[in-house]
Write an enzyme that holds these catalytic residues in place. Sequence first.
Site, PDB file in Angstrom:
ATOM      1  CD  GLU A 128      -2.815  -1.284  -0.031  1.00 22.06           C
ATOM      2  OE1 GLU A 128      -3.244  -2.422  -0.368  1.00 22.06           O
ATOM      3  OE2 GLU A 128      -3.045  -0.253  -0.710  1.00 22.06           O
ATOM      4  CG  ASP A 137      -2.953  -3.032  -7.460  1.00 22.68           C
ATOM      5  OD1 ASP A 137      -4.146  -2.706  -7.321  1.00 22.68           O
ATOM      6  OD2 ASP A 137      -2.135  -3.101  -6.516  1.00 22.68           O
TER       7      ASP A 137
HETATM    8 ZN   LIG Z   1      -2.727  -2.565  -4.603  1.00 20.47          ZN
END
Ligand SMILES: [Zn+2]
Length: 185
Positions: A128, A137
Amino acid sequence: MRVRTLTGGLAAVLVLSGPLLNGPAVAVAPVASVGAAQRQVVDDVVTYDTSGAAEFKAAVERGAAIWNESVETVELRPVASGQRADVRIVADDGWPRSVPTSMGNGTVYIGRQAVDQGYSTIRIAAHELGHMLGLPDRKPGPCSSLMSGASAGTSCTNPYPSAAEKAQVERNFEGAPAGALLGRT
Ligand SMILES: [Zn+2]
């Protein structure tokens, strides 16, 4: 906040430039006396606040330390008391997620759902924080990638960014104040 420390060559040049040009001496002599060997370049400091991180405080601090070991152009630093942090860390009962408002700025939610399913808290925290440093991501992906997150499975506890992820963060912060990239200044 932008902090850049350069010692050695550049500082020496600044100190020497005055007298060599027969102009008034440039009063920057103290810098050169720090020791020419030392060189550190931190283009940006991103402060974080774990007061809302509850049981995940230690995992977030470990995640931040891992990033500080891994990159040079940005440093994650606990916010000084009474100061407003760039990044707020909040524990909740949902799934982990990040809400960046600009590069190096926003809110991280460490969600208990993923922890209850057996995912590593340090990997979650480092992942994070990776979003706060401008990384998207990379899912699905291998355990060697930090930004593959949960797609690498619960057996993956690797909290370290890959070489490509480190290089991307260095590019994100190199030279330019982080905010300038996404209008933070
Ligand atoms: Zn993520």
